[in-house]
Scaffold this active site. Structure first.
Site, PDB file in Angstrom:
ATOM      1  N   GLY A  68       0.762  -1.240   0.000  1.00 58.16           N
ATOM      2  CA  GLY A  68       0.000   0.000   0.000  1.00 58.16           C
ATOM      3  C   GLY A  68       0.791   1.287   0.000  1.00 58.16           C
ATOM      4  O   GLY A  68       0.192   2.368  -0.095  1.00 58.16           O
TER       5      GLY A  68
ATOM      6  N   PRO B 148       4.639  -5.033  -0.919  1.00 55.18           N
ATOM      7  CA  PRO B 148       4.542  -3.888  -1.825  1.00 55.18           C
ATOM      8  C   PRO B 148       4.257  -4.340  -3.255  1.00 55.18           C
ATOM      9  O   PRO B 148       4.796  -5.350  -3.710  1.00 55.18           O
ATOM     10  CB  PRO B 148       5.928  -3.238  -1.729  1.00 55.18           C
ATOM     11  CG  PRO B 148       6.844  -4.353  -1.356  1.00 55.18           C
ATOM     12  CD  PRO B 148       6.038  -5.297  -0.513  1.00 55.18           C
TER      13      PRO B 148
ATOM     14  N   TYR C 192     -10.182   5.732 -11.147  1.00 53.51           N
ATOM     15  CA  TYR C 192      -9.861   6.375  -9.863  1.00 53.51           C
ATOM     16  C   TYR C 192      -9.605   7.871 -10.002  1.00 53.51           C
ATOM     17  O   TYR C 192      -9.027   8.474  -9.098  1.00 53.51           O
ATOM     18  CB  TYR C 192      -8.589   5.773  -9.247  1.00 53.51           C
ATOM     19  CG  TYR C 192      -8.451   4.283  -9.223  1.00 53.51           C
ATOM     20  CD1 TYR C 192      -9.272   3.490  -8.414  1.00 53.51           C
ATOM     21  CD2 TYR C 192      -7.449   3.658  -9.955  1.00 53.51           C
ATOM     22  CE1 TYR C 192      -9.093   2.113  -8.364  1.00 53.51           C
ATOM     23  CE2 TYR C 192      -7.268   2.284  -9.906  1.00 53.51           C
ATOM     24  CZ  TYR C 192      -8.098   1.520  -9.108  1.00 53.51           C
ATOM     25  OH  TYR C 192      -7.916   0.164  -9.064  1.00 53.51           O
TER      26      TYR C 192
ATOM     27  N   CYS D 297     -15.462   4.304 -27.212  1.00 59.42           N
ATOM     28  CA  CYS D 297     -16.744   5.013 -27.227  1.00 59.42           C
ATOM     29  C   CYS D 297     -17.313   5.174 -25.826  1.00 59.42           C
ATOM     30  O   CYS D 297     -18.307   4.537 -25.452  1.00 59.42           O
ATOM     31  CB  CYS D 297     -17.715   4.277 -28.124  1.00 59.42           C
ATOM     32  SG  CYS D 297     -17.051   4.121 -29.779  1.00 59.42           S
ATOM     33  N   GLU D 298     -16.660   6.005 -25.035  1.00 55.87           N
ATOM     34  CA  GLU D 298     -17.073   6.333 -23.670  1.00 55.87           C
ATOM     35  C   GLU D 298     -16.512   7.715 -23.384  1.00 55.87           C
ATOM     36  O   GLU D 298     -15.341   7.970 -23.660  1.00 55.87           O
ATOM     37  CB  GLU D 298     -16.415   5.399 -22.636  1.00 55.87           C
ATOM     38  CG  GLU D 298     -16.740   3.942 -22.735  1.00 55.87           C
ATOM     39  CD  GLU D 298     -17.982   3.567 -21.942  1.00 55.87           C
ATOM     40  OE1 GLU D 298     -18.428   4.359 -21.091  1.00 55.87           O
ATOM     41  OE2 GLU D 298     -18.502   2.476 -22.204  1.00 55.87           O
TER      42      GLU D 298
ATOM     43  N   TYR E 146      -0.838  -1.617 -12.096  1.00 59.17           N
ATOM     44  CA  TYR E 146      -2.276  -1.523 -12.340  1.00 59.17           C
ATOM     45  C   TYR E 146      -2.575  -0.900 -13.701  1.00 59.17           C
ATOM     46  O   TYR E 146      -3.574  -0.224 -13.885  1.00 59.17           O
ATOM     47  CB  TYR E 146      -2.974  -0.764 -11.198  1.00 59.17           C
ATOM     48  CG  TYR E 146      -2.660  -1.384  -9.845  1.00 59.17           C
ATOM     49  CD1 TYR E 146      -3.229  -2.596  -9.492  1.00 59.17           C
ATOM     50  CD2 TYR E 146      -1.771  -0.785  -8.962  1.00 59.17           C
ATOM     51  CE1 TYR E 146      -2.921  -3.203  -8.271  1.00 59.17           C
ATOM     52  CE2 TYR E 146      -1.457  -1.373  -7.736  1.00 59.17           C
ATOM     53  CZ  TYR E 146      -2.042  -2.576  -7.402  1.00 59.17           C
ATOM     54  OH  TYR E 146      -1.731  -3.161  -6.209  1.00 59.17           O
TER      55      TYR E 146
HETATM   56  C1  LIG Z   1      -3.250  -4.951  -3.567  1.00 58.11           C
HETATM   57  C2  LIG Z   1      -2.633  -5.577  -2.390  1.00 58.11           C
HETATM   58  C3  LIG Z   1      -1.292  -5.324  -2.086  1.00 58.11           C
HETATM   59  C4  LIG Z   1      -0.438  -4.379  -2.865  1.00 58.11           C
HETATM   60  O1  LIG Z   1      -0.848  -3.059  -2.754  1.00 58.11           O
HETATM   61  P1  LIG Z   1       0.064  -1.884  -3.381  1.00 58.11           P
HETATM   62  O2  LIG Z   1      -0.708  -0.671  -3.118  1.00 58.11           O
HETATM   63  O3  LIG Z   1       0.200  -2.185  -4.830  1.00 58.11           O
HETATM   64  O4  LIG Z   1       1.366  -1.930  -2.683  1.00 58.11           O
HETATM   65  C5  LIG Z   1      -0.745  -5.985  -1.004  1.00 58.11           C
HETATM   66  N1  LIG Z   1      -1.477  -6.836  -0.257  1.00 58.11           N
HETATM   67  C6  LIG Z   1      -2.776  -7.090  -0.520  1.00 58.11           C
HETATM   68  C7  LIG Z   1      -3.518  -8.027   0.349  1.00 58.11           C
HETATM   69  C8  LIG Z   1      -3.394  -6.471  -1.591  1.00 58.11           C
HETATM   70  O5  LIG Z   1      -4.685  -6.711  -1.838  1.00 58.11           O
END
Ligand SMILES: *Cc1c(COP(=O)(O)O)cnc(C)c1O
Length: 411
Positions: A230, A268, A310, A336-337, A365
């Site tokens: 995250g 990560p 997002y 087409c959006e 992503y």
């Molecule tokens: C998506 C996810 C991650 C990775 O998240 P990032 O924001 O890409 O680092 C790690 N653990 C779990 C359980 C996830 O669903």
């Protein structure tokens, strides 16, 4: 504009557009910083496969010691195809694991299941008993920590679908303590994605570590704490110091875990691959409608959906800058959006049809969330390693897209 030593113009000529280009060097550099950020602490970096699941990238990371965080049986197939020896470094997250996925993961001997509900834990015990393979599990707890990010990628609050209320976890570990098919191996947490501040990670881990100590006192010692993924990057360019960010993150975790001697897992995804990748597209048309100018590219929301999904920002730069003043434009694709845009009212250096542009920080992503909407074949992918560029996924053909379809019923 270059990726490593190789010009994007050359890559576009050779492989066509739209084209994803990744720097292997940057991916490995980020992995290494994470691996070294925790000093002597026993740490395993489990790259989150869903961020970018290209086999060549998984193989690259595995060869440098990474483990993997997966969220489906399909992702496990990918990891095993890319790195057959990596199974023992795989953790399996996700709120909806099927019996077949559990069996596959048990038979593959993964490190740990991150279990997201009591019902899942009981199903896992049942599958383990049938296969006579003990399941190592961690409860994914929900620490009820608020992390500032887009609501679609925030996961750490009690009202989210993810995890188990941390206040119930102790009782659940206790309730399965006698089950011979379940091994309480760890505890996990993942509070969301694209979180820019280190504080919520520390706050979540403090709560988790407190629970680990309670479990210890209750005679349920755990081997590992999984802090999830995250950590966010800066999509607005500028002087982003990735190493400093990782160290700040590591320090927040370390402080929360003061006194903890077990293993630390981190997951990560984005931080490892996002800034190593760009989506290269060609300008098809420049069109004026009323007061607005639209730069229409051969890449579209099916290739990179983050802006549409997002409201995400990606820097966009001409691959070969032209003289002249920037103009305020919308950069859009041919789908087409009206949601098919990469940028709105953006100051962009002048471009004309035929020019190449690069959408930056698209390594995470991007391709992973691509689709064939509008019957558009997905882009090719190229990995740049030092002075060499290697095609790691050929461009899809229309024949690829039509292959699974059934036109007439067989008698
Ligand atoms: C998506 C996810 C991650 C990775 O998240 P990032 O924001 O890409 O680092 C790690 N653990 C779990 C359980 C996830 O669903």
């Amino acid at each position: 504009m270059h990726c490593g030593a190789i010009s994007l113009e050359k890559l576009a000529r050779q492989f066509g557009t739209p084209l994803y280009v990744y720097s292997a060097d940057q991916i490995l550099e980020r992995l290494r910083i994470f691996q070294e950020a925790f000093g002597d602490r026993d740490t395993l970096v489990c790259y989150a496969v869903k961020a970018n699941s290209a086999l060549a990238i998984l193989a690259l990371l595995a060869a440098h010691g990474a483990g993997f965080d997966i969220v489906s049986g399909g992702e496990l197939e990918r990891v095993l195809a890319a790195a057959p020896d990596a199974a023992a470094r795989v953790v399996f997250s996700g709120v909806g694991k099927t019996p077949a996925e559990m069996d596959f993961a048990l038979e593959s001997g993964i490190l740990e299941f991150n279990v997201e509900s009591e019902a899942e834990l009981h199903l896992l015990a049942d599958r383990a008993r049938r296969l006579k393979r003990k399941a190592r599990f961690a409860l994914r707890v929900n620490p009820d920590v608020f992390a500032e990010t887009h609501p679609y990628i925030s996961t750490g609050l009690r009202e989210h679908k993810f995890g188990i209320d941390i206040r119930r976890a102790l009782a659940i570990y206790k309730s399965v303590a006698g089950n011979r098919w379940l091994e309480p191996h760890g505890i996990s947490v993942h509070i969301g994605s694209q979180i820019r501040s280190a504080d919520p990670f520390g706050a979540a881990l403090e709560r988790v570590y407190k629970l680990v100590r309670q479990l210890d006192r209750a005679g349920i010692p755990l081997q590992s704490i999984d802090a999830g993924g995250g950590l966010g990057i800066d999509y607005h360019g500028g002087s982003f110091d990735a190493a400093a960010k990782i160290h700040e993150y590591a320090q927040a975790l370390d402080e929360a875990l003061a006194g903890y001697a077990g293993r630390l897992l981190i997951e990560p995804g984005r931080f490892i691959v996002a800034q190593a990748g760009a989506l290269v597209a060609r300008v098809l048309h420049v069109k004026r409608n009323g007061k607005k100018t639209f730069v229409i590219t051969d890449a579209a929301m099916n290739d990179l959906i983050r802006p549409a999904l997002y409201q995400a920002h990606h820097e966009i730069v001409p691959v070969r800058p032209r003289a002249g003043k920037p103009r305020v434009v919308d950069v859009v694709g041919p789908v087409c959006e009206s949601g098919d845009f990469f940028a709105r009212d953006r100051n962009l250096a002048p471009v004309v049809p035929g020019d190449l542009i690069a959408l930056l920080d698209a390594g995470a992503y991007g391709m992973a969330q691509s689709s064939n909407y509008n019957t558009r074949p997905r882009p090719a992918e190229v990995l740049v390693e030092g002075r060499k560029a290697r095609l790691i996924r050929r461009r899809e053909t229309i024949a690829d897209l039509l292959a699974p379809e059934i036109l007439t019923s067989e008698k």
